[in-house]
Design a protein around this motif. Structure first.
Motif, mmCIF file in Angstrom:
data_model
loop_
_atom_site.group_PDB
_atom_site.id
_atom_site.type_symbol
_atom_site.label_atom_id
_atom_site.label_comp_id
_atom_site.label_asym_id
_atom_site.label_seq_id
_atom_site.Cartn_x
_atom_site.Cartn_y
_atom_site.Cartn_z
ATOM 1 N N LYS A 3 55.081 50.654 -27.984
ATOM 2 C CA LYS A 3 54.330 50.877 -26.381
ATOM 3 C C LYS A 3 55.985 50.065 -25.252
ATOM 4 O O LYS A 3 55.514 48.948 -25.396
ATOM 5 C CB LYS A 3 52.868 51.207 -26.782
ATOM 6 N N SER A 4 55.982 50.314 -24.740
ATOM 7 C CA SER A 4 56.271 50.226 -23.435
ATOM 8 C C SER A 4 55.467 50.538 -22.772
ATOM 9 O O SER A 4 54.978 50.816 -22.565
ATOM 10 C CB SER A 4 58.074 51.021 -22.952
ATOM 11 N N THR A 5 55.544 49.209 -21.465
ATOM 12 C CA THR A 5 54.819 48.531 -20.429
ATOM 13 C C THR A 5 55.579 49.758 -19.292
ATOM 14 O O THR A 5 53.860 49.455 -18.748
ATOM 15 C CB THR A 5 55.031 47.292 -20.291
ATOM 16 N N SER A 6 55.794 49.921 -18.931
ATOM 17 C CA SER A 6 56.270 51.330 -17.351
ATOM 18 C C SER A 6 57.074 52.150 -18.110
ATOM 19 O O SER A 6 58.039 52.011 -18.830
ATOM 20 C CB SER A 6 56.700 50.646 -16.769
ATOM 21 N N ILE A 7 57.178 53.846 -16.748
ATOM 22 C CA ILE A 7 57.749 54.309 -17.628
ATOM 23 C C ILE A 7 57.980 55.202 -16.126
ATOM 24 O O ILE A 7 57.564 54.903 -15.278
ATOM 25 C CB ILE A 7 57.176 55.515 -18.262
ATOM 26 N N ASP A 8 59.501 55.629 -16.042
ATOM 27 C CA ASP A 8 59.994 55.802 -14.534
ATOM 28 C C ASP A 8 59.453 57.280 -13.998
ATOM 29 O O ASP A 8 59.298 58.346 -15.517
ATOM 30 C CB ASP A 8 61.512 55.244 -14.424
ATOM 31 N N THR A 9 59.072 57.569 -13.256
ATOM 32 C CA THR A 9 59.002 59.522 -12.339
ATOM 33 C C THR A 9 60.569 60.361 -12.784
ATOM 34 O O THR A 9 59.441 61.375 -13.875
ATOM 35 C CB THR A 9 58.982 59.568 -11.669
ATOM 36 N N TYR A 10 61.511 59.646 -12.563
ATOM 37 C CA TYR A 10 62.562 60.425 -13.675
ATOM 38 C C TYR A 10 62.091 61.297 -15.043
ATOM 39 O O TYR A 10 62.396 62.560 -15.567
ATOM 40 C CB TYR A 10 64.214 60.047 -13.847
ATOM 41 N N ALA A 11 61.771 60.299 -16.198
ATOM 42 C CA ALA A 11 61.668 60.293 -16.874
ATOM 43 C C ALA A 11 59.986 61.353 -17.014
ATOM 44 O O ALA A 11 59.726 62.354 -18.244
ATOM 45 C CB ALA A 11 61.095 59.534 -18.450
ATOM 46 N N GLN A 43 63.553 58.995 -26.437
ATOM 47 C CA GLN A 43 62.931 58.386 -26.981
ATOM 48 C C GLN A 43 61.992 57.200 -26.296
ATOM 49 O O GLN A 43 60.988 57.266 -27.011
ATOM 50 C CB GLN A 43 64.061 57.794 -27.651
ATOM 51 N N LYS A 44 62.783 56.907 -25.402
ATOM 52 C CA LYS A 44 61.404 56.215 -24.535
ATOM 53 C C LYS A 44 60.304 56.739 -23.901
ATOM 54 O O LYS A 44 58.850 55.820 -24.383
ATOM 55 C CB LYS A 44 62.640 56.138 -22.934
ATOM 56 N N LEU A 45 60.175 57.933 -24.222
ATOM 57 C CA LEU A 45 58.729 58.773 -23.753
ATOM 58 C C LEU A 45 57.960 58.681 -24.642
ATOM 59 O O LEU A 45 56.672 58.515 -24.420
ATOM 60 C CB LEU A 45 59.050 60.322 -23.062
ATOM 61 N N ARG A 46 58.475 58.627 -26.028
ATOM 62 C CA ARG A 46 57.738 58.462 -27.199
ATOM 63 C C ARG A 46 56.893 57.517 -27.228
ATOM 64 O O ARG A 46 56.746 56.874 -28.344
ATOM 65 C CB ARG A 46 58.781 58.997 -28.569
ATOM 66 N N SER A 47 58.401 56.537 -26.947
ATOM 67 C CA SER A 47 58.353 55.151 -27.477
ATOM 68 C C SER A 47 56.554 54.662 -25.958
ATOM 69 O O SER A 47 55.510 53.714 -26.744
ATOM 70 C CB SER A 47 59.057 53.710 -26.988
#
Length: 91
Positions: A3-11, A43-47
């Motif tokens: 799991k990543s710690t952050s996600i941006d609004t674009y994603a 992939q970033k979202l899945r993670s």
């Protein structure tokens, strides 16, 4: 999946586009990005969400139950952020 710690609004906007189009290629076109970039965003979202989010169903992508739950919460959140941006521009 880690799991990543952050996600941006674009994603997150891209995730909602995938929910609507059910197509990685169509969402890539909507966001004017290459298919490789679209794959990396997915992939970033899945993670981040520790879920596949979509499965293949013929030529379409079918959202998982978790993706559906995320989208229900995400739509009003991103709409609020867009309004905040417009309100800030008016000041």
């Amino acid at each position: 999946m880690q799991k990543s710690t952050s996600i941006d609004t674009y994603a997150l906007e891209f995730l909602l586009s995938l929910m609507e189009t059910r197509s990685l290629a169509a969402s890539a076109d909507d966001f004017a990005v290459s298919s490789a970039t679209a794959q990396r965003m997915l992939q970033k979202l899945r993670s981040h969400f520790s879920d596949p989010l979509f499965t293949r169903e013929g030529f379409a992508m079918r959202p998982t139950a978790k993706a559906e739950r995320i989208a229900v919460k995400l739509r009003p959140l991103l709409a609020g952020l867009r309004r905040l941006g417009r309100d800030a521009d008016e000041d």
